[in-house]
Motif scaffolding. Structure first.
Motif, PDB file in Angstrom:
ATOM      1  N   UNK A  53       0.922  -1.626   0.082  1.00  0.00           N
ATOM      2  CA  UNK A  53       0.213  -0.227   0.652  1.00  0.00           C
ATOM      3  C   UNK A  53       0.826   1.335   0.396  1.00  0.00           C
ATOM      4  N   UNK A  54       2.036   1.428   0.737  1.00  0.00           N
ATOM      5  CA  UNK A  54       2.835   3.041   0.279  1.00  0.00           C
ATOM      6  C   UNK A  54       4.881   1.855   0.524  1.00  0.00           C
ATOM      7  N   UNK A  55       4.876   3.263  -0.007  1.00  0.00           N
ATOM      8  CA  UNK A  55       6.296   2.808   0.659  1.00  0.00           C
ATOM      9  C   UNK A  55       7.493   3.423   1.159  1.00  0.00           C
ATOM     10  N   UNK A  56       8.414   3.104   1.822  1.00  0.00           N
ATOM     11  CA  UNK A  56       8.631   3.718   3.049  1.00  0.00           C
ATOM     12  C   UNK A  56      10.071   4.230   2.525  1.00  0.00           C
ATOM     13  N   UNK A  57      10.534   5.870   3.043  1.00  0.00           N
ATOM     14  CA  UNK A  57      11.697   5.981   2.582  1.00  0.00           C
ATOM     15  C   UNK A  57      12.388   6.041   4.687  1.00  0.00           C
TER      16      UNK A  57
END
Length: 173
Positions: A53-57
């Protein structure tokens, strides 16, 4: 059993019981969260996001540094190469937290100045010891980055003592 053996054993369980086939490279919610490496603050877990659902840095303190901006621009190019675009319809969320370890070194100008790519006099505006001000600063940096125009940008503060998230800077494009 060592750490690697424990983790690969857990992965085997994941692959059999939780793996989701067919996930796309682009996050389903068109959202990138910039968060801290602190293990208490896993952005997907804190925000209840499911796999894909999301990308994370993640970086030290969840800060929007010049390097973070370059990563986002690179991700926009990847998105464009995949037939999309990181712009209108996307969310960029700065997620910082209380009791962050960076506050323990906020007086170490020789370490922090290169991290933020500034001189020692520019460190004050980074608000290392004040997460709410730091969030506002970082959201402004994202909103001011012309190569990321169109995405909605917001800033959240996670309280490590309660598990709650507070909206510090509401989303706007």
């Amino acid at each position: 059993m060592g750490i690697v053996e424990t983790l690969t054993s857990r992965n085997a369980d994941f692959a059999q019981t939780q793996y989701t086939e067919g996930l796309r490279m682009m996050p389903a919610m068109k959202t990138i969260v910039i968060g801290c490496v602190d293990p208490r603050v896993d952005p997907a877990a804190v925000l209840g996001a499911r796999q894909g659902e999301i990308a994370v840095i993640r970086n030290v303190a969840g800060r929007v540094t010049p390097r973070t901006l370059e990563e986002l621009v690179m991700l926009r190019k990847v998105s464009q190469a995949a037939g999309g675009d990181l712009g209108p319809g996307w969310e960029l969320i700065v997620l910082q937290h209380t009791n962050c370890g960076i506050t323990l070194i906020e007086d170490d100008q020789q370490l922090l100045a290169p991290y933020f790519e500034t001189d020692e006099t520019g460190l004050a505006e980074q608000a290392v010891g004040d997460p709410r001000t730091a969030i506002a600063h970082d959201v402004a940096a994202l909103r001011g980055e012309s190569r990321l125009q169109g995405a909605r940008v917001s800033g959240l503060l996670y309280d490590v003592t309660t598990g709650s998230v507070d909206v510090v800077v509401p989303p706007t494009a």
